[in-house]
Design an enzyme around this catalytic site. Structure first.
Site, short mmCIF file in Angstrom:
data_model
loop_
_atom_site.label_atom_id
_atom_site.label_comp_id
_atom_site.label_asym_id
_atom_site.label_seq_id
_atom_site.Cartn_x
_atom_site.Cartn_y
_atom_site.Cartn_z
N TRP A 1 -87.86 2.50 4.90
CA TRP A 1 -88.07 3.52 6.47
C TRP A 1 -86.67 4.23 6.30
O TRP A 1 -85.10 3.45 5.69
CB TRP A 1 -88.47 3.38 7.64
CG TRP A 1 -87.39 2.09 8.45
CD1 TRP A 1 -88.26 1.04 7.76
CD2 TRP A 1 -86.87 1.87 8.65
NE1 TRP A 1 -87.34 -0.04 8.12
CE2 TRP A 1 -86.40 0.46 9.27
CE3 TRP A 1 -85.43 3.15 9.36
CZ2 TRP A 1 -84.79 0.06 9.83
CZ3 TRP A 1 -84.97 2.52 10.58
CH2 TRP A 1 -85.02 1.22 10.64
N GLU B 1 -75.61 -3.07 16.74
CA GLU B 1 -75.00 -2.18 15.23
C GLU B 1 -74.29 -1.81 15.04
O GLU B 1 -74.31 -1.77 13.80
CB GLU B 1 -77.01 -2.09 15.51
CG GLU B 1 -78.21 -2.70 15.48
CD GLU B 1 -78.59 -3.71 14.27
OE1 GLU B 1 -78.00 -3.46 13.21
OE2 GLU B 1 -79.27 -4.24 14.57
N GLU C 1 -79.10 -1.86 6.82
CA GLU C 1 -78.18 -2.40 8.98
C GLU C 1 -78.09 -1.22 9.03
O GLU C 1 -77.91 -0.76 10.22
CB GLU C 1 -77.01 -3.23 8.30
CG GLU C 1 -77.94 -4.86 7.82
CD GLU C 1 -78.72 -5.53 9.50
OE1 GLU C 1 -77.89 -4.96 10.27
OE2 GLU C 1 -79.18 -6.29 9.50
N HIS D 1 -80.15 0.81 11.45
CA HIS D 1 -81.11 0.60 12.58
C HIS D 1 -79.89 0.78 13.89
O HIS D 1 -80.72 1.40 14.60
CB HIS D 1 -80.12 -1.33 12.33
CG HIS D 1 -80.95 -2.24 11.25
ND1 HIS D 1 -80.83 -3.18 11.16
CD2 HIS D 1 -81.91 -1.42 10.69
CE1 HIS D 1 -81.82 -4.07 10.51
NE2 HIS D 1 -82.47 -2.59 9.99
N GLU E 1 -78.64 -13.66 12.08
CA GLU E 1 -80.13 -12.49 11.77
C GLU E 1 -80.96 -13.35 12.22
O GLU E 1 -82.11 -11.99 12.66
CB GLU E 1 -79.96 -12.48 10.05
CG GLU E 1 -79.30 -11.87 9.44
CD GLU E 1 -79.05 -10.81 9.71
OE1 GLU E 1 -79.75 -9.90 10.50
OE2 GLU E 1 -78.34 -10.01 8.42
N THR F 1 -81.13 -11.46 15.90
CA THR F 1 -81.04 -10.06 15.91
C THR F 1 -82.29 -9.74 16.08
O THR F 1 -83.45 -8.64 16.41
CB THR F 1 -80.31 -8.87 15.26
OG1 THR F 1 -80.55 -10.54 13.58
CG2 THR F 1 -78.44 -8.94 15.12
N ASP G 1 -86.40 -6.11 9.40
CA ASP G 1 -85.61 -6.06 8.73
C ASP G 1 -84.51 -7.03 8.76
O ASP G 1 -84.00 -8.06 7.84
CB ASP G 1 -84.48 -4.32 8.69
CG ASP G 1 -85.17 -3.27 7.95
OD1 ASP G 1 -86.09 -3.16 6.93
OD2 ASP G 1 -84.05 -3.11 7.56
N GLU G 2 -84.35 -7.49 9.62
CA GLU G 2 -83.38 -8.75 9.92
C GLU G 2 -83.57 -9.88 10.01
O GLU G 2 -83.00 -10.71 9.36
CB GLU G 2 -83.66 -8.68 11.78
CG GLU G 2 -82.83 -7.57 12.72
CD GLU G 2 -81.57 -6.92 12.63
OE1 GLU G 2 -80.78 -7.78 11.11
OE2 GLU G 2 -80.69 -6.40 13.15
N HIS H 1 -83.38 -10.11 6.21
CA HIS H 1 -81.91 -10.54 6.25
C HIS H 1 -82.44 -12.02 6.43
O HIS H 1 -81.06 -12.95 5.36
CB HIS H 1 -81.27 -10.07 7.07
CG HIS H 1 -81.27 -8.31 6.12
ND1 HIS H 1 -81.07 -7.51 6.84
CD2 HIS H 1 -81.21 -7.61 5.19
CE1 HIS H 1 -80.76 -6.04 6.50
NE2 HIS H 1 -81.60 -6.67 5.35
FE LIG Z 1 -78.99 -8.10 10.67
FE LIG Z 2 -79.18 -4.85 12.20
#
Ligand SMILES: [Fe+2]
Ligand SMILES: [Fe+2]
Length: 498
Positions: free
Chosen positions: A195, A238, A276, A279, A329, A332, A361-362, A365
């Protein structure tokens, strides 16, 4: 340096205020409190002002002594102690005259301004012999300030260790490059499948743009200030992404040596950064369009933060570094997950989607970084265990711990307190993450360790319950006097801290 003290007299709060300069030593301030708490009594009627020093009856003196205690910077730390005494004259008006003295570790005594508290019928509580609690709250300024000359000085300069990885461990990490290509790079998402911020923002080239912005603003209208402060803090964290890419590139054996290195570690670092980057971009644009936050104050905070960098205490050591990133990670992931849930509760479903996407996403990761440490536990259990123990002993510092907006010297601590109070990221989450990683890496079952490795294993396996116990005890502590702080991010409005 403001030092505030509160006298808790069996329910009645009597605020007092002292000023002084406690001694600062290597990132901490030491106090020793000793002196005499003096109770005066007299036969005058309650409510009538009178000079306590001329009390009709001789004062009662009770000594107290508080052992030396350390106040860590830059947190606000409260220390309290209690003593019991009875007044000699029942049903009379009494007052308390504290004589406080602090003494630093190097025995530099500081006399505190005496303050006589007003007489009040509430003090009749003393007559029953109830204990009196004297609490002291000290707020430490940062050690280094940006200089007015325009030369920027980092806000914190801890003693820093560098290049701590042993040569044999450096070889291990280098030898894992091909493994990382097969096992870590698949955690990245192809750009075309990712996205982009624009997918979740009003389209500026569309005629419907203004209408979409108005809809966005209507949805965001009910977000409370404490929610906004936490979301802004998360967004600023971020936005300091250049710091995190720099941090990854401090690691020996995995750094991107050229800026376009074809190694798996180099590819990962650049592509992780690129993912990242979406974000902060999305949260920043969204918050800008809501019209609810002071964007200039936010932008200044970002500039200060990137200028200050961060000190995660990873010592150029990828073993330590990947433990840190695994933890961070997940932190977050939890924080963005909570802001998603809260946005929904406040009626902003689009913002909930945005925070949820970032949280996902976090999570991805986190899985990648945890897998690297899992591999280290497989090929070098002792090295991985020592690294895990070392990072947890040093405590995981949040990436934005040097946050500053040009005004609030305790901005990060204040932001963290709001995050704790709103349940977005709490001390319990810290313990949960630790426990999750202990289970994820099967730490309790690792064998073949050196004596130091076994010690580290024992430490990390028993740490989470200890953190929880401390947190429970903190919760059980008597409620402190309500405290507020202003945040430039929300146009200097006051927020309840506790
Ligand atoms: Fe992150
Ligand atoms: Fe992030």
């Amino acid at each position: 340096m403001p030092i505030s003290a509160t006298y808790n007299t069996g329910g009645a709060q009597m605020p007092g205020r002292w000023r002084g300069v406690p001694r600062q030593e290597s990132g901490a301030v030491w106090f020793q409190m000793r002196g005499m708490l003096t109770v005066f009594s007299c036969s005058k009627a309650p409510g009538i002002e009178f000079p306590l020093l001329h009390a009709a009856k001789p004062p009662i003196h009770r000594p107290y002594r508080k052992p030396k205690f350390r106040v860590a910077r830059p947190e606000t730390v409260e220390s309290s102690f209690a003593m019991s005494f009875k007044v000699c004259c029942l049903n009379s008006t009494i007052g308390v005259k504290p004589l406080l003295q602090t003494r630093s570790a190097s025995a530099v005594g500081i006399a505190w301004r005496q303050q006589v508290l007003n007489c009040s019928p509430q003090f009749q509580n003393f007559a029953s012999g109830k204990s009196v609690t004297v609490a002291m709250t000290a707020t430490m300024p940062p050690k280094a300030e940006p200089r007015s000359s325009g030369i920027y000085v980092p806000r914190e300069t801890n003693k820093q260790s560098a290049h701590s990885i042993l040569p044999e461990r450096l070889e291990i990490i280098k030898s894992l490059d091909a493994w990382a290509g097969d096992n870590i790079l698949p955690y990245l998402k192809p750009v075309e499948k990712c996205w982009q911020p624009q997918d979740h923002l009003p389209e500026p080239s569309s005629e419907a743009f203004y209408e979409e912005v108005m809809e966005l603003r209507a949805r965001a209208a009910n977000l409370p200030d404490d929610y906004l402060v936490v979301l802004v803090g998360d967004m600023i964290t971020e936005e300091a992404l250049p710091t995190y890419q720099s941090m990854l590139n401090t690691f020996d054996g995995t750094r991107d040596e050229t800026g376009a290195s074809p190694t798996s570690w180099g590819v990962w670092t650049r592509a992780w950064t690129a993912e990242e980057n979406r974000h902060g971009d999305l949260l920043n644009k969204y918050l800008y369009l809501t019209g609810r936050v002071n964007m200039k104050a936010v932008e200044k905070t970002i500039q200060y933060l990137i200028g200050s960098g961060m000190d995660p205490k990873t010592e150029n050591n990828p073993y330590l570094g990947f433990v840190y990133t695994s933890f961070q990670e997940r932190a977050t992931f939890i924080s963005h997950g909570n802001t998603a849930r809260q946005a929904k509760e406040f009626g902003d479903s689009k913002l909930a989607t945005i925070c949820g996407l970032i949280a996902a996403d976090e999570r991805r990761h986190e899985n990648a970084y945890s897998k690297i440490v899992e591999k280290l536990f497989e090929v070098d259990p002792d090295g991985a265990m020592l690294a895990f123990g070392d990072m947890m002993k040093k405590k995981i510092t949040m990436p934005a711990h040097l946050m500053y907006d040009g005004i609030d010297q305790n901005l990060f601590a204040n932001f963290s307190m709001v995050a704790q109070r709103t349940g977005t990221y709490t001390a319990t989450d810290y313990a949960d993450i630790l426990e999750h990683l202990v289970n994820r890496w099967n730490v309790a079952k690792v064998d073949g360790l050196s004596p130091e490795g076994r010690q580290a294993q024992e430490f990390v396996c028993t740490l989470a319950p200890r953190v929880r116990k401390l947190e429970e005890r903190a919760q059980l502590k008597p409620k402190r006097t309500p405290k507020t702080e202003t945040f430039s991010w929300v146009f200097d409005r006051e927020l309840q801290m506790w």
